[in-house]
Design a protein around this motif. Structure first.
Motif, PDB file in Angstrom:
ATOM      1  N   LEU A 140     -16.282  31.920  15.847  1.00 40.72           N
ATOM      2  CA  LEU A 140     -15.364  32.529  14.879  1.00 40.72           C
ATOM      3  C   LEU A 140     -16.013  33.728  14.186  1.00 40.72           C
ATOM      4  O   LEU A 140     -15.321  34.562  13.611  1.00 40.72           O
ATOM      5  N   GLU A 141     -17.342  33.808  14.225  1.00 46.49           N
ATOM      6  CA  GLU A 141     -18.080  34.900  13.598  1.00 46.49           C
ATOM      7  C   GLU A 141     -18.350  36.052  14.561  1.00 46.49           C
ATOM      8  O   GLU A 141     -18.949  37.047  14.182  1.00 46.49           O
ATOM      9  N   ASP A 142     -17.908  35.915  15.808  1.00 46.29           N
ATOM     10  CA  ASP A 142     -18.161  36.928  16.825  1.00 46.29           C
ATOM     11  C   ASP A 142     -17.534  38.261  16.405  1.00 46.29           C
ATOM     12  O   ASP A 142     -16.421  38.275  15.886  1.00 46.29           O
ATOM     13  N   PRO A 143     -18.217  39.380  16.624  1.00 45.85           N
ATOM     14  CA  PRO A 143     -17.647  40.677  16.246  1.00 45.85           C
ATOM     15  C   PRO A 143     -16.461  41.103  17.113  1.00 45.85           C
ATOM     16  O   PRO A 143     -15.691  41.975  16.729  1.00 45.85           O
ATOM     17  N   ARG A 144     -16.297  40.465  18.264  1.00 40.94           N
ATOM     18  CA  ARG A 144     -15.197  40.834  19.170  1.00 40.94           C
ATOM     19  C   ARG A 144     -13.937  40.056  18.797  1.00 40.94           C
ATOM     20  O   ARG A 144     -13.924  38.823  18.846  1.00 40.94           O
ATOM     21  N   PRO A 145     -12.874  40.751  18.419  1.00 39.87           N
ATOM     22  CA  PRO A 145     -11.635  40.087  17.999  1.00 39.87           C
ATOM     23  C   PRO A 145     -11.068  39.140  19.059  1.00 39.87           C
ATOM     24  O   PRO A 145     -10.550  38.078  18.725  1.00 39.87           O
ATOM     25  N   GLY A 146     -11.183  39.493  20.321  1.00 35.84           N
ATOM     26  CA  GLY A 146     -10.663  38.638  21.385  1.00 35.84           C
ATOM     27  C   GLY A 146     -11.363  37.297  21.442  1.00 35.84           C
ATOM     28  O   GLY A 146     -10.732  36.257  21.675  1.00 35.84           O
ATOM     29  N   ASP A 147     -12.673  37.303  21.219  1.00 34.91           N
ATOM     30  CA  ASP A 147     -13.421  36.048  21.216  1.00 34.91           C
ATOM     31  C   ASP A 147     -13.075  35.202  19.996  1.00 34.91           C
ATOM     32  O   ASP A 147     -12.973  33.976  20.088  1.00 34.91           O
ATOM     33  N   ARG A 148     -12.897  35.861  18.853  1.00 37.35           N
ATOM     34  CA  ARG A 148     -12.495  35.115  17.648  1.00 37.35           C
ATOM     35  C   ARG A 148     -11.124  34.481  17.865  1.00 37.35           C
ATOM     36  O   ARG A 148     -10.908  33.307  17.548  1.00 37.35           O
ATOM     37  N   TYR A 149     -10.198  35.247  18.431  1.00 38.69           N
ATOM     38  CA  TYR A 149      -8.854  34.734  18.705  1.00 38.69           C
ATOM     39  C   TYR A 149      -8.922  33.530  19.658  1.00 38.69           C
ATOM     40  O   TYR A 149      -8.295  32.503  19.415  1.00 38.69           O
ATOM     41  N   SER A 150      -9.712  33.660  20.725  1.00 38.27           N
ATOM     42  CA  SER A 150      -9.848  32.570  21.688  1.00 38.27           C
ATOM     43  C   SER A 150     -10.432  31.323  21.033  1.00 38.27           C
ATOM     44  O   SER A 150     -10.038  30.200  21.351  1.00 38.27           O
ATOM     45  N   SER A 151     -11.359  31.510  20.113  1.00 35.77           N
ATOM     46  CA  SER A 151     -11.959  30.377  19.397  1.00 35.77           C
ATOM     47  C   SER A 151     -10.918  29.661  18.549  1.00 35.77           C
ATOM     48  O   SER A 151     -10.862  28.425  18.521  1.00 35.77           O
ATOM     49  N   VAL A 152     -10.085  30.428  17.864  1.00 38.56           N
ATOM     50  CA  VAL A 152      -9.028  29.842  17.040  1.00 38.56           C
ATOM     51  C   VAL A 152      -8.080  29.022  17.900  1.00 38.56           C
ATOM     52  O   VAL A 152      -7.752  27.869  17.583  1.00 38.56           O
ATOM     53  N   VAL A 153      -7.643  29.591  19.009  1.00 38.60           N
ATOM     54  CA  VAL A 153      -6.725  28.895  19.911  1.00 38.60           C
ATOM     55  C   VAL A 153      -7.372  27.611  20.442  1.00 38.60           C
ATOM     56  O   VAL A 153      -6.752  26.547  20.438  1.00 38.60           O
ATOM     57  N   SER A 154      -8.619  27.705  20.857  1.00 41.24           N
ATOM     58  CA  SER A 154      -9.307  26.541  21.411  1.00 41.24           C
ATOM     59  C   SER A 154      -9.513  25.451  20.375  1.00 41.24           C
ATOM     60  O   SER A 154      -9.343  24.270  20.664  1.00 41.24           O
ATOM     61  N   LEU A 155      -9.882  25.839  19.171  1.00 42.90           N
ATOM     62  CA  LEU A 155     -10.050  24.839  18.112  1.00 42.90           C
ATOM     63  C   LEU A 155      -8.732  24.123  17.846  1.00 42.90           C
ATOM     64  O   LEU A 155      -8.708  22.902  17.666  1.00 42.90           O
ATOM     65  N   GLY A 156      -7.641  24.845  17.837  1.00 44.57           N
ATOM     66  CA  GLY A 156      -6.344  24.220  17.649  1.00 44.57           C
ATOM     67  C   GLY A 156      -6.033  23.211  18.738  1.00 44.57           C
ATOM     68  O   GLY A 156      -5.475  22.140  18.482  1.00 44.57           O
ATOM     69  N   ARG A 157      -6.415  23.504  19.962  1.00 42.28           N
ATOM     70  CA  ARG A 157      -6.156  22.586  21.071  1.00 42.28           C
ATOM     71  C   ARG A 157      -6.950  21.290  20.928  1.00 42.28           C
ATOM     72  O   ARG A 157      -6.535  20.259  21.438  1.00 42.28           O
ATOM     73  N   TYR A 158      -8.092  21.332  20.263  1.00 39.88           N
ATOM     74  CA  TYR A 158      -8.863  20.107  20.030  1.00 39.88           C
ATOM     75  C   TYR A 158      -8.190  19.200  18.999  1.00 39.88           C
ATOM     76  O   TYR A 158      -8.516  18.022  18.909  1.00 39.88           O
ATOM     77  N   GLY A 159      -7.290  19.736  18.229  1.00 38.16           N
ATOM     78  CA  GLY A 159      -6.571  18.922  17.246  1.00 38.16           C
ATOM     79  C   GLY A 159      -7.516  18.294  16.237  1.00 38.16           C
ATOM     80  O   GLY A 159      -8.456  18.932  15.771  1.00 38.16           O
ATOM     81  N   VAL A 160      -7.280  17.031  15.921  1.00 41.48           N
ATOM     82  CA  VAL A 160      -8.064  16.354  14.876  1.00 41.48           C
ATOM     83  C   VAL A 160      -9.551  16.304  15.191  1.00 41.48           C
ATOM     84  O   VAL A 160     -10.364  16.162  14.284  1.00 41.48           O
ATOM     85  N   GLU A 161      -9.908  16.439  16.455  1.00 44.59           N
ATOM     86  CA  GLU A 161     -11.326  16.426  16.806  1.00 44.59           C
ATOM     87  C   GLU A 161     -12.050  17.686  16.312  1.00 44.59           C
ATOM     88  O   GLU A 161     -13.273  17.732  16.303  1.00 44.59           O
ATOM     89  N   ALA A 162     -11.287  18.679  15.886  1.00 41.80           N
ATOM     90  CA  ALA A 162     -11.877  19.922  15.371  1.00 41.80           C
ATOM     91  C   ALA A 162     -11.790  19.999  13.848  1.00 41.80           C
ATOM     92  O   ALA A 162     -11.883  21.074  13.274  1.00 41.80           O
ATOM     93  N   ARG A 163     -11.656  18.868  13.203  1.00 42.21           N
ATOM     94  CA  ARG A 163     -11.533  18.835  11.743  1.00 42.21           C
ATOM     95  C   ARG A 163     -12.681  19.576  11.050  1.00 42.21           C
ATOM     96  O   ARG A 163     -12.497  20.184  10.007  1.00 42.21           O
ATOM     97  N   ALA A 164     -13.861  19.556  11.633  1.00 37.58           N
ATOM     98  CA  ALA A 164     -15.017  20.248  11.042  1.00 37.58           C
ATOM     99  C   ALA A 164     -14.793  21.759  10.947  1.00 37.58           C
ATOM    100  O   ALA A 164     -15.461  22.442  10.168  1.00 37.58           O
TER     101      ALA A 164
END
Length: 86
Positions: free
Chosen positions: A25-49
């Motif tokens: 999420l701290e990556d300077p590349r917006p595409g990587d940050r976006y991909s991280s957000v999407v992926s974290l959402g897919r983990y659902g409750v397992e990504a509570r941290a």
């Protein structure tokens, strides 16, 4: 970017993947940050941290896809947090 999205689609090894995605999420590349957000959402409750980092980005006025990811992780997180609506 593709590797980050693959983590979200695989949804395996959350103990290893979620911390790596939070760091991305701290990556300077917006595409990587976006991909991280999407992926974290897919983990659902397992990504509570990831909620504190995602909520912080949301308060910073980042993309609206954050709201969807946050809701996938914890449907009450936006209600319970002090989040400005941007």
């Amino acid at each position: 970017q593709a590797a980050i999205l693959a983590l979200g689609f695989a949804r395996q090894e959350p103990d290893l993947a979620v911390p790596a995605l939070i760091k991305a999420l701290e990556d300077p590349r917006p595409g990587d940050r976006y991909s991280s957000v999407v992926s974290l959402g897919r983990y659902g409750v397992e990504a509570r941290a990831a909620l504190p980092a995602l909520l912080s980005l949301l308060n910073g006025g980042k993309p609206t896809n954050l709201r969807q990811a946050i809701m996938q992780i914890d449907s009450n997180a936006l209600t319970n947090a002090s989040v400005s609506s941007k």
